[in-house]
Design a protein around this motif. Sequence first.
Motif, mmCIF file in Angstrom:
data_model
loop_
_atom_site.group_PDB
_atom_site.id
_atom_site.type_symbol
_atom_site.label_atom_id
_atom_site.label_comp_id
_atom_site.label_asym_id
_atom_site.label_seq_id
_atom_site.Cartn_x
_atom_site.Cartn_y
_atom_site.Cartn_z
ATOM 1 N N ASP A 31 0.880 -1.164 0.000
ATOM 2 C CA ASP A 31 0.000 0.000 0.000
ATOM 3 C C ASP A 31 0.921 1.217 0.000
ATOM 4 O O ASP A 31 1.649 1.445 0.966
ATOM 5 C CB ASP A 31 -0.896 -0.044 1.234
ATOM 6 N N ILE A 32 0.891 1.981 -1.085
ATOM 7 C CA ILE A 32 1.821 3.105 -1.269
ATOM 8 C C ILE A 32 1.142 4.411 -0.875
ATOM 9 O O ILE A 32 0.038 4.717 -1.337
ATOM 10 C CB ILE A 32 2.288 3.201 -2.736
ATOM 11 N N ASN A 33 1.821 5.193 -0.029
ATOM 12 C CA ASN A 33 1.292 6.486 0.385
ATOM 13 C C ASN A 33 1.687 7.580 -0.600
ATOM 14 O O ASN A 33 2.769 7.552 -1.179
ATOM 15 C CB ASN A 33 1.802 6.864 1.777
ATOM 16 N N VAL A 34 0.790 8.537 -0.766
ATOM 17 C CA VAL A 34 1.032 9.717 -1.604
ATOM 18 C C VAL A 34 0.778 10.962 -0.753
ATOM 19 O O VAL A 34 -0.281 11.068 -0.126
ATOM 20 C CB VAL A 34 0.100 9.724 -2.835
ATOM 21 N N ARG A 56 -0.590 -2.666 -4.495
ATOM 22 C CA ARG A 56 -1.976 -3.129 -4.374
ATOM 23 C C ARG A 56 -2.918 -1.944 -4.203
ATOM 24 O O ARG A 56 -4.019 -1.914 -4.734
ATOM 25 C CB ARG A 56 -2.080 -4.071 -3.168
ATOM 26 N N ALA A 57 -2.481 -0.940 -3.429
ATOM 27 C CA ALA A 57 -3.331 0.220 -3.144
ATOM 28 C C ALA A 57 -2.482 1.487 -3.102
ATOM 29 O O ALA A 57 -1.280 1.437 -2.858
ATOM 30 C CB ALA A 57 -4.044 0.033 -1.812
ATOM 31 N N ILE A 58 -3.146 2.608 -3.331
ATOM 32 C CA ILE A 58 -2.528 3.929 -3.185
ATOM 33 C C ILE A 58 -3.357 4.699 -2.161
ATOM 34 O O ILE A 58 -4.576 4.843 -2.321
ATOM 35 C CB ILE A 58 -2.487 4.705 -4.512
ATOM 36 N N THR A 59 -2.689 5.198 -1.122
ATOM 37 C CA THR A 59 -3.383 5.915 -0.057
ATOM 38 C C THR A 59 -2.916 7.365 -0.001
ATOM 39 O O THR A 59 -1.767 7.631 0.359
ATOM 40 C CB THR A 59 -3.128 5.250 1.306
ATOM 41 N N PRO A 60 -3.786 8.317 -0.355
ATOM 42 C CA PRO A 60 -3.404 9.727 -0.216
ATOM 43 C C PRO A 60 -3.368 10.133 1.254
ATOM 44 O O PRO A 60 -4.197 9.691 2.055
ATOM 45 C CB PRO A 60 -4.532 10.457 -0.966
ATOM 46 N N HIS A 61 -2.419 10.965 1.609
ATOM 47 C CA HIS A 61 -2.325 11.478 2.976
ATOM 48 C C HIS A 61 -3.474 12.445 3.226
ATOM 49 O O HIS A 61 -3.411 13.618 2.869
ATOM 50 C CB HIS A 61 -0.999 12.207 3.177
ATOM 51 N N LEU A 62 -4.518 11.963 3.868
ATOM 52 C CA LEU A 62 -5.643 12.803 4.266
ATOM 53 C C LEU A 62 -5.727 12.909 5.788
ATOM 54 O O LEU A 62 -6.678 13.497 6.308
ATOM 55 C CB LEU A 62 -6.962 12.211 3.746
ATOM 56 N N TYR A 63 -4.744 12.355 6.483
ATOM 57 C CA TYR A 63 -4.819 12.199 7.933
ATOM 58 C C TYR A 63 -3.645 12.864 8.640
ATOM 59 O O TYR A 63 -3.474 12.698 9.851
ATOM 60 C CB TYR A 63 -4.832 10.703 8.284
ATOM 61 N N ARG A 93 -5.237 16.111 -3.410
ATOM 62 C CA ARG A 93 -4.397 15.001 -2.965
ATOM 63 C C ARG A 93 -4.963 13.667 -3.479
ATOM 64 O O ARG A 93 -4.221 12.784 -3.901
ATOM 65 C CB ARG A 93 -4.318 15.013 -1.437
ATOM 66 N N VAL A 94 -6.274 13.552 -3.479
ATOM 67 C CA VAL A 94 -6.899 12.333 -3.997
ATOM 68 C C VAL A 94 -6.682 12.226 -5.508
ATOM 69 O O VAL A 94 -6.355 11.147 -6.022
ATOM 70 C CB VAL A 94 -8.404 12.300 -3.666
ATOM 71 N N HIS A 95 -6.847 13.332 -6.228
ATOM 72 C CA HIS A 95 -6.603 13.302 -7.677
ATOM 73 C C HIS A 95 -5.160 12.892 -7.979
ATOM 74 O O HIS A 95 -4.897 12.144 -8.932
ATOM 75 C CB HIS A 95 -6.897 14.679 -8.289
ATOM 76 N N PHE A 113 -9.363 5.662 0.823
ATOM 77 C CA PHE A 113 -9.680 6.808 1.664
ATOM 78 C C PHE A 113 -9.538 6.385 3.121
ATOM 79 O O PHE A 113 -10.200 5.445 3.571
ATOM 80 C CB PHE A 113 -11.132 7.276 1.457
ATOM 81 N N TRP A 114 -8.665 7.049 3.854
ATOM 82 C CA TRP A 114 -8.670 6.916 5.302
ATOM 83 C C TRP A 114 -8.736 8.325 5.890
ATOM 84 O O TRP A 114 -7.730 8.921 6.232
ATOM 85 C CB TRP A 114 -7.448 6.161 5.833
ATOM 86 N N PRO A 115 -9.954 8.880 5.982
ATOM 87 C CA PRO A 115 -10.112 10.252 6.479
ATOM 88 C C PRO A 115 -10.087 10.295 8.005
ATOM 89 O O PRO A 115 -11.090 10.598 8.669
ATOM 90 C CB PRO A 115 -11.470 10.674 5.905
#
Length: 298
Positions: free
Chosen positions: A18-21, A45-52, A75-77, A93-95
């Motif tokens: 799971d890769i963070n952006v 497998r997944a891309i997780t934008p830093h929303l937290y 950030r999501v785009h 999304f992990w808000p």
Amino acid sequence: MTEMLDMAASVDGLDCLDINVPFAEGISKASDLAQSLAERGLRARAITPHLYTREFVKGAFTNPDPEVRRQAADRVHEAVAVARELGADYVKFWPGQDGFDLPGQADYAQLWELTVGAIRDLASAHPDVRFAIEYKAKEPRVRITLADAARTLLAIDESGQPNVGIVMDFGHSLLANETPAEAVQLVHRRGKLVSVELNDNWRGWDDDLPVASVHLFETIEYLLAVRRIGWSAPVLLDQFPFREDPVRALSQSIRTIRALEEVCDRIDLEALKDAQERQDALAAQQLLWSAIGIARAT
């Protein structure tokens, strides 16, 4: 980041990440990351934008400042573009900052509308991309809006977007006072299961401990439920070793999963079904104990 990728590649049985952006230091372009992953036999497998993170301390989707909400959307785009380039299966999304801390602080109806509106807008902007929400009861926010499986399913339903589902994190389900095996089947029943994650905790906090280190029977039950619904995609690990060596901790969890899969192989499913139909708790427990007792050590 290269060092982290090297560590991940050294874990036997770890194939996807799971890769963070934004990316960690050392990688600036998705193309460079794609090459680094391929060289190590890994994939996203997944891309997780830093929303937290701290920049969204008052919320991402629910921030009172429209400009900050726009930054969260950007950030999501950005994460979507990375997911396309890396061939990831979904954007997560992990808000974790969306919610409230004290009574009277927020208009709950407004928080809900902002949350559902953001999900609707972002998912509809990228209909070819799969999104998945990882719910959590608390931390970093004292009360997170998308706190449990049922509430998250309701938000997805209200958004009306078919490309949005749920990441079923075992530990977050424990933290929400759910029974994880029940919750994963509920999410699957609604056709919204996108990813399955394993870890463990003491239920009071998201400790991200090694698999089955606290809740052995619940983990077995969860693995049985995942089998029952015919899950064939990767099972991810969401661990945060504070004091243990991360490679050892992840390796131990993978060995544990393999051992518990063998336990599941040895359970008499017909006898378990009969015990469950009779709601015979002691018979069901005896079947689980028997399977554990004859499982090979790994």
